[in-house]
Design an enzyme around this catalytic site. Structure first.
Site: not given
Ligand code: PGA
Length: 248
Positions: A9-11, A94, A96, A166, A172, A209
């Site tokens: 997931n490159w966000k 997700h 976010e 998640e 993150g 992470s």
């Molecule tokens: P992360 O993100 O690996 O940077 O913790 C995972 C995600 O948001 O899918």
């Protein structure tokens, strides 16, 4: 060995050229994989060019999708648009999207149900915040997120569904859930899914992470079918290493 998955997931990262470049590296590295399906979700603007660059060698998807086909929905993208661009999958729910942009369980469920109904592989994300984990409410939160979806789904929808667990506090942050927490939580998700639907749970990925130095432990946990990766998926060497670990 059961089938494994590794999704990037490159966000909101990478320009078009950068996305194409990194996707080509992933595509090259994934050629030798026997048991792992690999996909990337670039920012929406870069999805089309990335797909054209890698063809069928790598799955390319979006980070979200809307449930209406077209119309006055500023900022959204539809399933027909994805299909026309040859896109292979979408992510929904997700953390976010849920926590920064306020998407409710119901909205996420509608997006997910429509994508599945249209035959699109969908990675449905669920997860609890730190206060829920600390106050013992994790399972209630996850059940609420799952139930909003299962109340809309029919059996025919299940084939293209992948769940990503998640924990919000691990995304993150460099803070990874322990293998015990992952094992217990995936077991809860699988059982709750079966109780609610009468059918076996779809594959469950872990996210939060994930890095080369912790993935060998995580992938061995029962009911973990792979990972959804943010930070480590922005670096070719790290993500390639995750592919290798996935095959061990
Ligand atoms: P992360 O993100 O690996 O940077 O913790 C995972 C995600 O948001 O899918």
């Amino acid at each position: 060995m059961t089938k494994r998955y590794l999704f990037a997931n490159w966000k909101m990262n990478l320009t078009e050229d950068e996305s194409v470049d990194l996707a080509k590296k992933f595509s090259e590295a994934s050629k030798s994989l026997k048991n792992t399906t690999v996909g990337v979700a670039p920012a929406t603007l870069n999805v089309s060019a990335t797909k054209k660059a890698v063809g069928s060698n790598l799955l390319v998807g979006t980070q979200n999708v809307y449930y209406e086909e077209k119309g006055a929905f500023t900022g959204e993208i539809s399933i027909p648009m994805l299909k026309a661009a040859g896109i292979d999958f979408t992510i929904t729910g997700h953390s976010e999207r849920r926590n920064i942009f306020g998407e409710s369980n119901e909205l996420v469920a509608k997006r997910t149900q429509k994508a599945l109904d249209e035959g699109l592989t969908t990675i449905f994300c669920i997860g609890e915040k730190l206060d829920a984990r600390e106050s013992g409410k994790t399972n209630d939160i996850l059940a609420g997120q799952i139930d909003a979806l299962t109340s809309l789904l029919q059996k025919k929808n299940y084939d293209n569904l992948i769940i990503a667990y998640e924990p919000v506090w691990a995304i993150g942050t460099g803070k990874v859930a322990t293998t015990k927490e992952i094992e217990e939580t995936h077991a809860f998700i699988a059982k709750h899914w079966k109780d609610q639907t009468g059918y076996d749970c779809p594959p469950i990925l872990y996210g939060g992470s994930v890095k080369p130095d912790n993935y060998a432990e995580i992938i061995k946990v029962p009911l973990v079918s792979g990972a959804l990766v943010g930070g480590a998926a922005l670096k070719a060497d790290q993500f390639t290493k995750l592919m290798e670990i996935s095959e061990e």
